[in-house]
Write a protein that holds these residues in place. Structure first.
Motif, PDB file in Angstrom:
ATOM      1  N   THR A  97       4.334 -17.811  -5.494  1.00  0.00           N
ATOM      2  CA  THR A  97       3.985 -16.812  -6.536  1.00  0.00           C
ATOM      3  C   THR A  97       5.157 -15.948  -6.614  1.00  0.00           C
ATOM      4  O   THR A  97       5.352 -14.921  -7.249  1.00  0.00           O
ATOM      5  N   ILE A 100       6.771 -14.371 -10.045  1.00  0.00           N
ATOM      6  CA  ILE A 100       5.574 -13.739 -10.689  1.00  0.00           C
ATOM      7  C   ILE A 100       5.521 -12.442 -10.136  1.00  0.00           C
ATOM      8  O   ILE A 100       5.852 -11.461 -10.931  1.00  0.00           O
ATOM      9  N   ASN A 101       5.487 -12.433  -8.708  1.00  0.00           N
ATOM     10  CA  ASN A 101       5.363 -11.091  -8.138  1.00  0.00           C
ATOM     11  C   ASN A 101       6.699 -10.239  -8.482  1.00  0.00           C
ATOM     12  O   ASN A 101       6.428  -8.932  -8.785  1.00  0.00           O
ATOM     13  N   LEU A 164      -1.572  -9.864 -10.356  1.00  0.00           N
ATOM     14  CA  LEU A 164      -1.282 -10.801  -8.971  1.00  0.00           C
ATOM     15  C   LEU A 164      -2.632 -10.583  -8.244  1.00  0.00           C
ATOM     16  O   LEU A 164      -3.596  -9.385  -8.336  1.00  0.00           O
ATOM     17  N   SER A 166      -4.647 -12.026  -4.306  1.00  0.00           N
ATOM     18  CA  SER A 166      -4.352 -12.893  -3.189  1.00  0.00           C
ATOM     19  C   SER A 166      -5.707 -12.830  -2.381  1.00  0.00           C
ATOM     20  O   SER A 166      -6.502 -11.970  -2.569  1.00  0.00           O
ATOM     21  N   MET A 212      -5.928 -19.744 -11.171  1.00  0.00           N
ATOM     22  CA  MET A 212      -4.996 -19.686 -12.249  1.00  0.00           C
ATOM     23  C   MET A 212      -5.366 -19.498 -13.721  1.00  0.00           C
ATOM     24  O   MET A 212      -4.816 -18.738 -14.579  1.00  0.00           O
ATOM     25  N   HIS A 236       3.622 -22.946 -12.505  1.00  0.00           N
ATOM     26  CA  HIS A 236       4.142 -23.392 -11.385  1.00  0.00           C
ATOM     27  C   HIS A 236       3.976 -24.983 -11.293  1.00  0.00           C
ATOM     28  O   HIS A 236       2.846 -25.552 -11.639  1.00  0.00           O
ATOM     29  N   ALA A 295       1.229 -19.060 -11.491  1.00  0.00           N
ATOM     30  CA  ALA A 295       1.530 -19.643 -10.308  1.00  0.00           C
ATOM     31  C   ALA A 295       0.486 -19.315  -9.336  1.00  0.00           C
ATOM     32  O   ALA A 295      -0.469 -18.432  -9.376  1.00  0.00           O
ATOM     33  N   PHE A 296       0.324 -20.114  -8.118  1.00  0.00           N
ATOM     34  CA  PHE A 296      -0.477 -20.018  -6.991  1.00  0.00           C
ATOM     35  C   PHE A 296       0.208 -20.559  -5.664  1.00  0.00           C
ATOM     36  O   PHE A 296       1.294 -21.205  -6.129  1.00  0.00           O
ATOM     37  N   TRP A 302      -2.074 -15.884  -6.024  1.00  0.00           N
ATOM     38  CA  TRP A 302      -1.835 -16.292  -7.421  1.00  0.00           C
ATOM     39  C   TRP A 302      -1.588 -15.382  -8.375  1.00  0.00           C
ATOM     40  O   TRP A 302      -1.820 -14.044  -7.958  1.00  0.00           O
TER      41      TRP A 302
END
Ligand code: UT7
Length: 309
Positions: A97, A100-101, A164, A166, A212, A236, A295-296, A302
């Motif tokens: 990820t 994306i982050n 975001l 997690s 996702m 992803h 994404a993940f 993710w």
């Protein structure tokens, strides 16, 4: 590295790999090539395409789990190799990820006015942490890098929303257990390959599809859009079956998704920016299009980002 090459290393087959993952080839960087070398190539091309000079870049954010060194960050190495002397630089360790982050952090910095032009990179030499005797993981991963330039703008195009999330309780489902401060190297750990990627694939698969979908719907809703407004899904590139399951749940047909995993496998943080770049170069992105990236990865972690191109 083709599936046929992997058949010589582990008990696997082209049939199994293609039917379970969709992957046919992956790129493996040469010995002596560092993650930053891949990143620099991607950064140069992104900056050329954006028409920006070195001293235009205020910040380099690099997503990676395969850094050149433990210290300093690979972003600092990229900065030095590119000669980006006016920039700040740091890495983001958010596995697959990471890009994306990076986009999310870039958006926030630009919105606060702290920086105007940010190079967001995803770069990995995953082959350095893959166990080529473990058939459950070695068929999946490849090396690569991708980059974008994000800049402040008054137009209504750009990054509309990001999300975001997690769950560190699930970290043992996808991790490199040994080599950090929690479990330093021992000869026995090294012998057992515990300094390489270990994964509980089927559990990660289920979380990936479920979360996702939620992340995608969240960024779509935050942008006051619906899945029908998405022009292109750029996910992803981990597994074709995961992407297909996600797209089905979002009612996004094959014609609105971008796939390139058959050539590269899963390149972790590099996967989304490589796919975005290929989609762009193939003319799949038109001004005003809504591009959904999602994404993940290991964390578990993710996220999603929605861009008006
Ligand atoms: O960026 C995030 C990274 N993580 C992921 O993307 C992981 C997500 N998970 C997956 O992509 C899938 O779970 C895998 C592709 C890893 C595995 O597919 P699966 O359909 O979940 O298979 P499985 O793990 O349930 O394994 C099925 C069988 C097993 O054999 P038995 O126990 O049924 O006899 C495995 O040992 O397939 C076997 N197997 C293989 N056979 C041939 C596992 N890997 C291989 C292989 N070749 N490479």
């Amino acid at each position: 590295m083709t599936n046929a090459d992997l058949e010589k290393l582990v008990d696997t087959s082209d049939d199994w790999i293609v039917s379970r993952t969709g992957i046919r080839e992956r790129r493996i960087a040469a010995n002596g090539t560092a993650t930053s070398d891949l990143a620099v190539e991607a950064c140069r091309r992104a900056m050329d395409m954006a028409g920006v000079r070195n001293d235009d870049i205020d910040l380099v954010i690099n997503g990676t789990v395969t850094p050149d060194y433990k210290l300093p960050s690979t972003a600092c190495v990229i900065q030095e190799k590119m000669g980006l002397t006016t920039a700040a630089a740091f890495d983001i360790a958010a596995a697959c990820t990471g890009f994306i982050n990076g986009l999310s952090v870039a958006k926030a910095f630009i919105e606060t006015g702290q920086y105007r032009r940010i190079l967001v990179v995803g770069s990995e030499k995953l082959s350095s942490i893959v166990n080529y005797t473990d058939r459950a993981t070695c068929v999946l991963f490849g090396d690569g890098a991708g980059a974008v330039v994000v800049e402040a703008s008054d137009s209504d195009r750009g990054i509309l929303s990001t999300y975001l999330k997690s769950d560190g309780r699930l970290r043992e489902w996808l991790w490199v257990e040994v080599g950090g401060t929690a479990r330093p190297y021992t000869p026995e750990y090294l012998w057992n390959g515990r300094d390489k990627v270990l994964m509980n694939g089927s559990e990660v698969f289920k979380v990936a599809v479920r979360e996702m979908k939620k992340a995608a719907l969240r960024v779509i809703e935050d942008a006051r859009l619906t899945p029908a407004d998405i022009s292109l899904l750029v996910p992803h590139q981990a597994n074709l079956r995961i992407i297909a399951a996600l797209a089905k749940r979002l009612h996004i047909g094959h014609e609105r998704m971008f796939l390139n995993l058959e050539k590269y496998g899963n390149t972790s943080a590099a996967s989304v920016p490589i796919a975005l770049d290929e989609a762009n170069r193939q003319g799949r992105l038109k001004p005003g299009d809504h591009v959904l990236m999602v994404a993940f990865g290991g964390g578990l972690i993710w996220g999603a980002a929605l861009v008006r191109w």
